[in-house]
Design an enzyme around this catalytic site. Sequence first.
Site, PDB file in Angstrom:
ATOM      1  N   LYS A  13       0.832  -1.215   0.000  1.00  0.00           N
ATOM      2  CA  LYS A  13       0.000   0.000   0.000  1.00  0.00           C
ATOM      3  C   LYS A  13       0.864   1.261   0.000  1.00  0.00           C
ATOM      4  O   LYS A  13       0.652   2.169  -0.805  1.00  0.00           O
ATOM      5  CB  LYS A  13      -0.901   0.013   1.242  1.00  0.00           C
ATOM      6  CG  LYS A  13      -1.586   1.350   1.481  1.00  0.00           C
ATOM      7  CD  LYS A  13      -2.481   1.356   2.701  1.00  0.00           C
ATOM      8  CE  LYS A  13      -1.832   1.688   4.001  1.00  0.00           C
ATOM      9  NZ  LYS A  13      -1.544   3.098   4.261  1.00  0.00           N
ATOM     10  N   ASN A  14       1.830   1.313   0.919  1.00  0.00           N
ATOM     11  CA  ASN A  14       2.547   2.581   1.084  1.00  0.00           C
ATOM     12  C   ASN A  14       3.548   2.857  -0.031  1.00  0.00           C
ATOM     13  O   ASN A  14       4.029   3.986  -0.167  1.00  0.00           O
ATOM     14  CB  ASN A  14       3.189   2.648   2.473  1.00  0.00           C
ATOM     15  CG  ASN A  14       2.119   2.797   3.552  1.00  0.00           C
ATOM     16  OD1 ASN A  14       0.964   3.129   3.250  1.00  0.00           O
ATOM     17  ND2 ASN A  14       2.484   2.542   4.797  1.00  0.00           N
ATOM     18  N   ARG A  56      -4.342   9.937   3.834  1.00  0.00           N
ATOM     19  CA  ARG A  56      -3.194  10.774   4.091  1.00  0.00           C
ATOM     20  C   ARG A  56      -2.299  10.987   2.870  1.00  0.00           C
ATOM     21  O   ARG A  56      -1.772  12.066   2.650  1.00  0.00           O
ATOM     22  CB  ARG A  56      -2.393  10.025   5.174  1.00  0.00           C
ATOM     23  CG  ARG A  56      -1.388  10.833   5.870  1.00  0.00           C
ATOM     24  CD  ARG A  56      -2.018  11.731   6.881  1.00  0.00           C
ATOM     25  NE  ARG A  56      -1.116  12.792   7.234  1.00  0.00           N
ATOM     26  CZ  ARG A  56      -1.515  13.995   7.603  1.00  0.00           C
ATOM     27  NH1 ARG A  56      -2.776  14.280   7.706  1.00  0.00           N
ATOM     28  NH2 ARG A  56      -0.644  14.919   7.891  1.00  0.00           N
ATOM     29  N   CYS A  62      -5.573   7.801   8.783  1.00  0.00           N
ATOM     30  CA  CYS A  62      -5.725   7.169  10.097  1.00  0.00           C
ATOM     31  C   CYS A  62      -5.533   8.189  11.202  1.00  0.00           C
ATOM     32  O   CYS A  62      -4.691   9.078  11.104  1.00  0.00           O
ATOM     33  CB  CYS A  62      -4.678   6.074  10.263  1.00  0.00           C
ATOM     34  SG  CYS A  62      -5.184   4.509   9.544  1.00  0.00           S
ATOM     35  N   ARG A  85      -0.427  15.101  12.940  1.00  0.00           N
ATOM     36  CA  ARG A  85       0.240  14.717  11.683  1.00  0.00           C
ATOM     37  C   ARG A  85       0.636  15.967  10.907  1.00  0.00           C
ATOM     38  O   ARG A  85       0.062  16.293   9.873  1.00  0.00           O
ATOM     39  CB  ARG A  85      -0.664  13.799  10.858  1.00  0.00           C
ATOM     40  CG  ARG A  85      -0.951  12.507  11.612  1.00  0.00           C
ATOM     41  CD  ARG A  85      -1.612  11.458  10.780  1.00  0.00           C
ATOM     42  NE  ARG A  85      -0.671  10.771   9.907  1.00  0.00           N
ATOM     43  CZ  ARG A  85      -0.931   9.602   9.321  1.00  0.00           C
ATOM     44  NH1 ARG A  85      -2.082   9.008   9.511  1.00  0.00           N
ATOM     45  NH2 ARG A  85      -0.046   9.029   8.536  1.00  0.00           N
ATOM     46  N   ASP A 125       5.059  19.969   8.146  1.00  0.00           N
ATOM     47  CA  ASP A 125       6.088  21.010   8.059  1.00  0.00           C
ATOM     48  C   ASP A 125       7.318  20.568   7.276  1.00  0.00           C
ATOM     49  O   ASP A 125       7.924  21.374   6.557  1.00  0.00           O
ATOM     50  CB  ASP A 125       6.492  21.476   9.476  1.00  0.00           C
ATOM     51  CG  ASP A 125       6.963  20.318  10.341  1.00  0.00           C
ATOM     52  OD1 ASP A 125       6.185  19.365  10.530  1.00  0.00           O
ATOM     53  OD2 ASP A 125       8.121  20.347  10.807  1.00  0.00           O
ATOM     54  N   ASP A 148       3.677   0.383  12.325  1.00  0.00           N
ATOM     55  CA  ASP A 148       2.461  -0.204  11.739  1.00  0.00           C
ATOM     56  C   ASP A 148       2.283  -1.676  12.111  1.00  0.00           C
ATOM     57  O   ASP A 148       1.292  -2.294  11.725  1.00  0.00           O
ATOM     58  CB  ASP A 148       2.472  -0.032  10.208  1.00  0.00           C
ATOM     59  CG  ASP A 148       2.352   1.431   9.817  1.00  0.00           C
ATOM     60  OD1 ASP A 148       1.890   2.222  10.652  1.00  0.00           O
ATOM     61  OD2 ASP A 148       2.725   1.775   8.686  1.00  0.00           O
ATOM     62  N   ARG A 173      -9.211  -0.141   3.879  1.00  0.00           N
ATOM     63  CA  ARG A 173      -8.312   0.836   3.244  1.00  0.00           C
ATOM     64  C   ARG A 173      -7.001   0.180   2.818  1.00  0.00           C
ATOM     65  O   ARG A 173      -6.382   0.609   1.845  1.00  0.00           O
ATOM     66  CB  ARG A 173      -7.965   1.960   4.234  1.00  0.00           C
ATOM     67  CG  ARG A 173      -9.031   2.995   4.434  1.00  0.00           C
ATOM     68  CD  ARG A 173      -8.511   4.132   5.297  1.00  0.00           C
ATOM     69  NE  ARG A 173      -7.163   4.450   4.890  1.00  0.00           N
ATOM     70  CZ  ARG A 173      -6.156   4.726   5.717  1.00  0.00           C
ATOM     71  NH1 ARG A 173      -6.350   4.753   6.994  1.00  0.00           N
ATOM     72  NH2 ARG A 173      -4.964   5.013   5.255  1.00  0.00           N
TER      73      ARG A 173
END
Length: 429
Positions: free
Chosen positions: A22-23, A93, A117, A122, A125, A308, A400
Amino acid sequence: MEKFVVNGPCRLNGEVKISGAKNAAVAILPATLLVKGVCHLDNVPDISDIREYVKILKSLGSKITYVTKNELIIDNTNVTSAIASYDLTSKFRASYYLLGALINRFDDVQISLPGGCNLGARPIDQHIKALEKLGATIEVKRGNVYATKKSKLIGTNIFFDLVSVGATMNAILASTLANGVTTIDNAAKEPHIVDLANFLNSMGANITGAGTDTIKITGVEKLVPNSIYSIIPDQIEAGTFMVAAAVTKGDVTIKNCIPKHLEPITAKLKEAGVLVDEVSESSIRVRMNTAPNAFSIKTMPYPGFPTDMQPQMCVLLSMCTGTGIIVESIWNSRFQYTDELLKMGADIATHGSTAIVKGIEKLYAAPVFAHDLRAGAAMIIAGLVAEGKTEIYHIYHILRGYENILEKFNSLGANITHEKDDSEGDLNG
Ligand code: EPU
């Protein structure tokens, strides 16, 4: 309300194939925007975050064809919009990757601030710092991020104040087509960072050092895709099945994984007494037949123990002999799920970023919530080992990020159903 009902206890046995990461996929999909042409992706996980990303890309003008549910052809020749609306970006996100990807192509980009999530504060910056160092002007107002540039971005040195996966990805996306050389110091080293760099390099980008603290990007004029790119297997999905196999005292072979990426998880499981054997370059076998020994974990950026995997490991720790400690050092609100495990009989005391987990004999089924994606995975694992029917609500979090999760668990001998009941409200009320 939709729910998963886990009929426990069970012992997992058999083989499971891991889906694409996923990421990695949520960075690689927007990365296709760097190409005014056609990209062909394989091993894309069929999960709701990806379906949302496909909707966003289409809203910008991408033409997307599904060859299979995991193979996509993305034609970004005629992307005409650089405005991603709140309706689309609020759901997850990783929509912030559109900033780094679109600012190459457009002088004015507008992205609504992303959702995702609920893991605590979060901030973005470091993303903003990277884009500004490259020459963009960033303004955050009325829930939107506006990125503008007057001329092509210019390579620079970016030193991140902290290790951020997202900011590293965004800096890579923004600098790939910039003029000159960019160096990113204190970069994140996660496997998905390397996968993004490999994808871009496969199209002619010049990125070195991905997977180390320092990444060097020499800007190129344009990218040209020349073959199908296959996304890496999901480290966290593999880890989730590893823990589930251990907690249920099962025997599971996990296929289509990269054992190297799993080392931080494997090391902890071995400490707990779980048998983990690498059976090939892309599969590992996880077996357990005694009560696990207590262990402690501190979550850290890769190659440290992944945050995670923290909720899933907490379930294993709950079934240990003795007491273990979990220190969460990435997210400041990741222990909400422990309230749900308490309902099931776990013995967990949390103090700020620390959880003290005493091993217990048994967990008992209860109605519980998936507070976030990985918390949801932990609830499934707890349900697999608990006596009775565990009802898990807010399963949209789980959907998700885990492809075919019920089918996969059920093929290993679990008994999980996806049901709807008439209750409408939030049982947390
Ligand atoms: N941070 C800042 N400023 C920034 C960016 C991050 O202070 O500009 C802080 C965060 O508040 C956090 C830490 O830095 O305390 C690390 O955040 P990071 O940016 O690395 O996280 P992320 O990119 O938002 C990704 C994953 C998360 C995973 C974290 C940590 C994606 C889409 N999400 O988030 O995955 O927990 O890295 O590994 O890649 C999940 O998949 O369930 C998930 C939440």
